[in-house]
Design an enzyme around this catalytic site. Structure first.
Site, PDB file in Angstrom:
ATOM      1  N   LYS A 197       0.812  -1.216   0.000  1.00  0.00           N
ATOM      2  CA  LYS A 197       0.000   0.000   0.000  1.00  0.00           C
ATOM      3  C   LYS A 197       0.849   1.272   0.000  1.00  0.00           C
ATOM      4  CE  LYS A 197      -4.109  -2.016   2.150  1.00  0.00           C
ATOM      5  NZ  LYS A 197      -5.085  -1.939   3.262  1.00  0.00           N
TER       6      LYS A 197
ATOM      7  N   LYS B 142      -6.997 -10.365  -8.735  1.00  0.00           N
ATOM      8  CA  LYS B 142      -8.156 -10.427  -7.843  1.00  0.00           C
ATOM      9  C   LYS B 142      -9.212  -9.405  -8.262  1.00  0.00           C
ATOM     10  CE  LYS B 142      -9.300 -10.292  -2.891  1.00  0.00           C
ATOM     11  NZ  LYS B 142      -8.746 -10.087  -1.529  1.00  0.00           N
TER      12      LYS B 142
ATOM     13  N   LYS C 112     -12.531  -3.420  -6.489  1.00  0.00           N
ATOM     14  CA  LYS C 112     -13.307  -2.206  -6.751  1.00  0.00           C
ATOM     15  C   LYS C 112     -12.418  -1.074  -7.247  1.00  0.00           C
ATOM     16  CE  LYS C 112     -13.161  -1.182  -1.795  1.00  0.00           C
ATOM     17  NZ  LYS C 112     -12.814  -2.562  -1.386  1.00  0.00           N
TER      18      LYS C 112
END
Length: 348
Positions: free
Chosen positions: A127, A210, A213
């Site tokens: 991240k 994966k 969104k």
């Protein structure tokens, strides 16, 4: 209890079996969230083990959030839980920030966890990327909060995706070190529960990634708010290959998109991959996709309709979360009090 959860091992003898899981309210629930978590939670709640489900809004603010968007996403996630079949009377459903014991225990665990442990956590590296120096301290330390989320309820089992298994392992390390340092057996060793055909749902456009969104292509995912026509169109356009479906699972090796669609069918139909291939083996995707569309619409449309209804009555959602937080604190408060007593806090 989640399917596959067994009697707690000897290390957890004496602890009441309890399931905990949390989902971050980051907006736009997908089919991956449903099959990987929400459906499993709903299926598990009638198995006689207390289940606690949490919208982890404190985790969400490890990166900046628009306040109105966060508020809406938290309510939408709660609506997703309820519409997917979670009964707030059978399970405990609440948002993390309403139970302050999470953050209080997290500080204790910040003092138990070692820097070396945190440096090995792959999600922070993923991240933060090259901008690690600009990342928030919360993003770095949030695995300790995740451990607190689990252990504040003495949870023995944690349903997670494969990508979250490392956090449960860290939780076990923290529990073990706390117990060792204070010569106690106060915290259990929670077990990760990873199971099922569609634990990890992949993109409809790229079977190696994966379903997410954050993917710029809306066609890559099925959103839980999509209507029937949109669901059918996305499945119709999903990437496949020119070969027929095999008659056994081994034939899906090296066929990521085919495997993904078969996994989704198996999960939605509560069957196995082998059973799906026995039914459709030898058929082309031109025959399989309409059947998958029909199944997906039948299963998902009622959920999206109920989510829309709930989002028009946010006071109903807020009341459910408030009641859930009250029930959660009945468990969390004595755990925190006993933790403080163990470490020597005066007046605990």
């Amino acid at each position: 209890m989640t399917e596959g959860v067994q009697t707690p091992p000897a290390a957890n003898a004496g602890f009441t079996p309890r399931v905990f899981s949390g989902i971050q309210p980051s907006g736009r629930l997908t089919l991956g969230n449903y099959l990987g978590a929400l459906k499993r939670f709903a299926d598990a709640q009638d198995r006689g083990v207390q289940s606690i489900y949490c919208m982890v809004d404190l985790h969400a603010i490890t990166v900046w959030q628009d306040p109105a968007a966060l508020r809406n996403a938290t309510r939408e996630l709660a609506a997703g839980f309820i519409a997917s079949g979670i009964d707030p009377e059978k399970s405990i459903l609440f948002n993390q920030s309403q139970v302050p014991e999470h953050a209080q225990l997290a500080w204790v665990f910040n003092c138990v966890a070692r820097l070396g442990w945190m440096n090995r956590m792959t999600q922070f590296k993923d991240k933060a990327g090259k901008n690690a120096e600009k990342a928030s301290l919360g993003l770095y330390a949030y695995p300790a909060l995740m451990a607190a989320d689990i252990l504040i309820y003495h949870a023995t089992h944690v349903p997670v995706g494969e990508d979250q298994k490392q956090h449960v392992e860290l939780t076990r390390d923290i529990a073990a070190k706390f117990n060792h340092d204070y010569k106690t057996d106060f915290f259990p060793m929670p077990e990760p529960v990873i199971e099922g055909a569609a634990t990890r749902v992949m993109s409809l456009r790229d079977g190696s990634k994966k379903m997410s969104k954050s993917d710029p292509s809306d066609a890559s995912r099925i959103n839980m708010t999509d209507d029937a026509d949109t669901i059918a169109a996305k499945i119709r356009k999903a990437k496949t290959d020119p070969d027929a479906l095999p008659s056994e699972a081994k034939g899906l090796e090296g066929r990521a998109e085919a495997r993904n669609l078969v996994n989704i069918y198996a999960a939605l139909s509560d069957s196995s991959v082998d059973a799906v291939l026995q039914e459709f083996g030898g058929q082309q995707f031109s025959a399989f996709k309409p059947k998958l569309s029909e199944l997906a619409v039948a299963r998902l449309s009622p959920i999206s309709t109920e989510m829309a209804r709930l989002m028009e009555h946010t006071d109903e959602i807020d009341a459910i979360l408030t009641r859930g937080a009250t029930r959660a604190r009945e468990i969390a408060t004595p755990v925190l009090r006993n933790t403080y007593e163990i470490i020597g806090m005066v007046g605990s």
